[in-house]
Design a protein around this motif. Structure first.
Motif, PDB file in Angstrom:
ATOM      1  N   GLY A  45       0.898  -1.263   0.168  1.00  0.00           N
ATOM      2  CA  GLY A  45       0.067  -0.041  -0.438  1.00  0.00           C
ATOM      3  C   GLY A  45       0.398   1.172  -0.052  1.00  0.00           C
ATOM      4  O   GLY A  45       2.287   1.436   0.323  1.00  0.00           O
ATOM      5  N   THR A  46       0.423   2.003  -0.472  1.00  0.00           N
ATOM      6  CA  THR A  46       0.886   3.532  -0.674  1.00  0.00           C
ATOM      7  C   THR A  46       1.918   3.521   1.048  1.00  0.00           C
ATOM      8  O   THR A  46       2.688   4.100   0.115  1.00  0.00           O
ATOM      9  CB  THR A  46       0.286   4.503  -0.991  1.00  0.00           C
ATOM     10  N   THR A  47       1.409   4.277   2.102  1.00  0.00           N
ATOM     11  CA  THR A  47       1.920   4.497   3.052  1.00  0.00           C
ATOM     12  C   THR A  47       3.132   3.346   2.976  1.00  0.00           C
ATOM     13  O   THR A  47       4.293   4.288   3.508  1.00  0.00           O
ATOM     14  CB  THR A  47       0.903   4.512   3.764  1.00  0.00           C
ATOM     15  N   CYS A  48       3.227   2.209   2.656  1.00  0.00           N
ATOM     16  CA  CYS A  48       3.621   1.383   3.628  1.00  0.00           C
ATOM     17  C   CYS A  48       4.817   1.504   2.382  1.00  0.00           C
ATOM     18  O   CYS A  48       6.434   1.204   2.811  1.00  0.00           O
ATOM     19  CB  CYS A  48       3.662  -0.210   3.567  1.00  0.00           C
ATOM     20  N   CYS A  56      -2.744  -2.723   0.879  1.00  0.00           N
ATOM     21  CA  CYS A  56      -3.023  -1.366   2.368  1.00  0.00           C
ATOM     22  C   CYS A  56      -3.758  -3.086   3.312  1.00  0.00           C
ATOM     23  O   CYS A  56      -4.840  -3.568   2.914  1.00  0.00           O
ATOM     24  CB  CYS A  56      -3.927  -0.786   2.036  1.00  0.00           C
ATOM     25  N   LEU A  57      -3.108  -3.166   4.475  1.00  0.00           N
ATOM     26  CA  LEU A  57      -3.278  -4.309   5.826  1.00  0.00           C
ATOM     27  C   LEU A  57      -4.837  -3.612   6.716  1.00  0.00           C
ATOM     28  O   LEU A  57      -4.848  -3.995   6.746  1.00  0.00           O
ATOM     29  CB  LEU A  57      -2.327  -4.908   5.765  1.00  0.00           C
ATOM     30  N   GLY A  58      -4.516  -2.441   6.147  1.00  0.00           N
ATOM     31  CA  GLY A  58      -5.253  -1.543   7.319  1.00  0.00           C
ATOM     32  C   GLY A  58      -4.948  -1.672   8.492  1.00  0.00           C
ATOM     33  O   GLY A  58      -5.319  -1.121   8.894  1.00  0.00           O
ATOM     34  N   LEU A  59      -3.469  -1.398   8.366  1.00  0.00           N
ATOM     35  CA  LEU A  59      -2.686  -1.295   9.615  1.00  0.00           C
ATOM     36  C   LEU A  59      -2.621  -0.228   9.784  1.00  0.00           C
ATOM     37  O   LEU A  59      -2.114   0.787  10.928  1.00  0.00           O
ATOM     38  CB  LEU A  59      -1.830  -2.470  10.064  1.00  0.00           C
ATOM     39  N   CYS A  60      -1.834   0.612   8.736  1.00  0.00           N
ATOM     40  CA  CYS A  60      -1.590   1.714   8.880  1.00  0.00           C
ATOM     41  C   CYS A  60      -2.310   2.997   9.474  1.00  0.00           C
ATOM     42  O   CYS A  60      -1.884   4.094  10.019  1.00  0.00           O
ATOM     43  CB  CYS A  60      -1.004   2.622   7.494  1.00  0.00           C
ATOM     44  N   PHE A  90       4.639  -2.216   7.303  1.00  0.00           N
ATOM     45  CA  PHE A  90       3.657  -3.697   7.644  1.00  0.00           C
ATOM     46  C   PHE A  90       4.249  -4.736   7.005  1.00  0.00           C
ATOM     47  O   PHE A  90       4.210  -4.632   5.805  1.00  0.00           O
ATOM     48  CB  PHE A  90       3.121  -2.869   7.767  1.00  0.00           C
TER      49      PHE A  90
HETATM   50  S1  FES Z   1      -0.489   0.955   3.178  1.00  0.00           S
HETATM   51 FE1  FES Z   1       0.413  -0.249   4.034  1.00  0.00          FE
HETATM   52  S2  FES Z   1      -1.334  -1.236   5.658  1.00  0.00           S
HETATM   53 FE2  FES Z   1      -2.061   0.890   5.055  1.00  0.00          FE
END
Ligand code: FES
Length: 89
Positions: A11-14, A44-48, A58
């Motif tokens: 996901g973008t953040t990770c 996105c694993l939904g953890l961020c 993550f």
């Molecule tokens: S982008 Fe990795 S958990 Fe949301």
């Protein structure tokens, strides 16, 4: 054969927080163990979105969550899981 499943969040953040270089982790593992490890990219694993999960990037190694993941932290988690499945079988 039981395998260790490694889900690397792309996901973008990770990805921006360092996850991009984790995608080469299979090159750092002992080749003899690669048949026992399954790598998956995950959106996105939904953890961020929840700070209590720690910092991105993550990675999930089986059910074990690695936060602020570095190559060494993920390699350690994979090796630990490999020991457990080899111990059980
Ligand atoms: S982008 Fe990795 S958990 Fe949301």
């Amino acid at each position: 054969m039981k395998k260790v499943t490694v889900s690397i969040c792309t996901g973008t953040t990770c990805y921006l927080m360092g996850g991009a270089h984790l995608l080469t982790i299979n090159e750092r593992l002992d080749p003899s163990t690669l048949d026992s490890v399954e790598f998956k990219g995950a959106h996105c694993l939904g953890l961020c979105s929840n700070e209590s999960n720690g910092k991105p990037p993550f990675v999930k190694v089986n059910e074990h969550l690695v936060s602020d993941a570095t190559l060494n932290k993920v390699l350690d988690a994979i090796r630990k899981e490999l020991k457990e499945i080899q111990h059980v079988s």
